[in-house]
Design a protein around this motif. Structure first.
Motif, mmCIF file in Angstrom:
data_model
loop_
_atom_site.group_PDB
_atom_site.id
_atom_site.type_symbol
_atom_site.label_atom_id
_atom_site.label_comp_id
_atom_site.label_asym_id
_atom_site.label_seq_id
_atom_site.Cartn_x
_atom_site.Cartn_y
_atom_site.Cartn_z
ATOM 1 N N UNK A 120 53.921 23.119 16.823
ATOM 2 C CA UNK A 120 54.534 22.619 18.053
ATOM 3 C C UNK A 120 53.509 22.848 19.158
ATOM 4 N N UNK A 121 53.172 21.783 19.864
ATOM 5 C CA UNK A 121 52.067 21.896 20.816
ATOM 6 C C UNK A 121 52.248 20.923 21.966
ATOM 7 N N UNK A 122 51.620 21.264 23.090
ATOM 8 C CA UNK A 122 51.536 20.355 24.229
ATOM 9 C C UNK A 122 50.227 19.573 24.135
ATOM 10 N N UNK A 123 50.280 18.300 24.508
ATOM 11 C CA UNK A 123 49.094 17.449 24.458
ATOM 12 C C UNK A 123 48.475 17.363 25.845
ATOM 13 N N UNK A 127 42.535 13.702 23.470
ATOM 14 C CA UNK A 127 43.779 14.483 23.410
ATOM 15 C C UNK A 127 43.598 15.711 22.520
ATOM 16 N N UNK A 128 44.040 16.838 23.008
ATOM 17 C CA UNK A 128 43.964 18.104 22.279
ATOM 18 C C UNK A 128 45.355 18.712 22.189
ATOM 19 N N UNK A 129 45.670 19.308 21.038
ATOM 20 C CA UNK A 129 46.949 20.000 20.835
ATOM 21 C C UNK A 129 46.807 21.443 21.304
ATOM 22 N N UNK A 158 49.650 8.202 28.051
ATOM 23 C CA UNK A 158 51.080 8.100 27.762
ATOM 24 C C UNK A 158 51.632 9.404 27.202
ATOM 25 N N UNK A 159 50.755 10.178 26.558
ATOM 26 C CA UNK A 159 51.197 11.414 25.896
ATOM 27 C C UNK A 159 50.811 12.669 26.672
#
Length: 313
Positions: free
Chosen positions: A276-279, A292-294, A215-216
């Protein structure tokens, strides 16, 4: 030696244990015409009707005192009634670990652990007997929050259980005893350009992310977190997260996420940052699974939050 499955139902007095057991005893898919032994370890307001026991081929045995609930008692009771399976309605004030370690005969095998919780009194119990209620669902396969209404904070309840026991299936029943299909709406907008949970909602975000990583996937998030022992990791990655109080000051869990940086980032243990990061799901050999990693787009140091801990109640 033939093994006998035990369905262990835990929870405090008036948490809905008896109602749950009566429901499964009237379900032929569970009873299947077999001989059942129901062991009741505390007497609540609700009682078992004769026809429910008779129709489900169930013999009920009661135990009032914990000192009488021994391995010898279980051996003799099983020998007398020769059940195909056992439903054990356990006293919520008794030590579960003692049951697992010292009281179960070898032929009795825990098939499933179910914990019932009255959602309307959960916060009170957590404030006063948090460690005890957490121990009830720490190893549960199924946790049932009953007596839910429109004011029940289902997401927070679910997150409080999942932080302790990520494998537990958590369901909610309304005041009519009907299963509710959803745990409620997220307290943040997952479809915004930047998903930005409030600091106090990090626990809900974390649990939902770990339970539903797809979902993320590809989402951009902005979070305020602290660093955990960055000296253990290369400069291009670190574990960032929050401390969560799960039941009391002596039982703190770390809700940590792996963050990867574009360049080396110098952090000290317990440094606070806004990231601020993309997952993205990433296969990590040390975990032998995708998690999941930032992937950091921007990071800056900040003062520690006024409220450092995450609470679920």
């Amino acid at each position: 030696m033939e093994q006998i499955p035990v369905y262990l139902v835990t929870g405090f007095l008036e948490s809905g244990k008896t109602s749950f057991v009566k429901d499964i005893l009237t379900d032929y898919g569970f009873t299947m015409g077999e001989k059942n032994l129901l062991i009741v370890c505390e007497e609540g307001i609700e009682e078992y009707e004769y026809n429910i026991l008779s129709d489900s081929n169930t013999v009920m045995v009661t135990v009032e005192d914990e000192e009488d609930f021994t391995k010898e008692f279980l051996i003799n009771t099983v020998k007398k009634h020769k059940p195909d399976k056992i439903i054990l309605e356990y006293n919520g004030m008794w030590d579960l670990q003692e049951l697992f370690n010292n009281k179960l005969p070898d032929e009795l095998v825990i098939a499933q652990i179910i914990t019932t919780i009255d959602s309307s009194t959960y916060n009170v119990y957590m404030s006063n007997m948090g460690a005890m209620i957490v121990n009830q669902y720490r190893q549960s396969d199924l946790v049932i929050f009953n007596r839910c209404n429109e004011n029940t904070k289902k997401l927070a309840l679910r997150a409080s259980v999942k932080t302790i026991n990520s494998q537990a299936n958590v369901i909610f029943e309304n005041e009519n005893g009907e299963i509710e299909e959803t745990a409620g709406q997220m307290p943040f907008d997952i479809n915004s350009d930047i998903v930005e949970p409030a600091d106090y909602d990090f626990g809900i975000f974390f649990e939902d992310l770990m339970s539903n990583p797809d979902k993320y996937e590809g989402k951009t998030v902005r979070l305020r977190l602290k660093a955990y022992n960055p000296e253990r990791y290369p400069g291009i990655c670190c574990v960032l997260g929050r401390d969560a109080m799960t039941c009391c000051a002596d039982d703190i869990s770390q809700l940590g996420l792996i963050a990867r940086f574009k360049n080396d980032v110098i952090l000290k243990h317990n440094d606070w940052v806004e990231i601020t990061a993309d997952i993205h799901k990433t296969m990590l050999e040390q975990y032998n699974q995708e998690i999941p990693v930032l992937y950091t787009k921007d990071i800056r140091k900040i003062d520690k939050l006024k409220e450092e801990l995450v609470y679920f109640y």
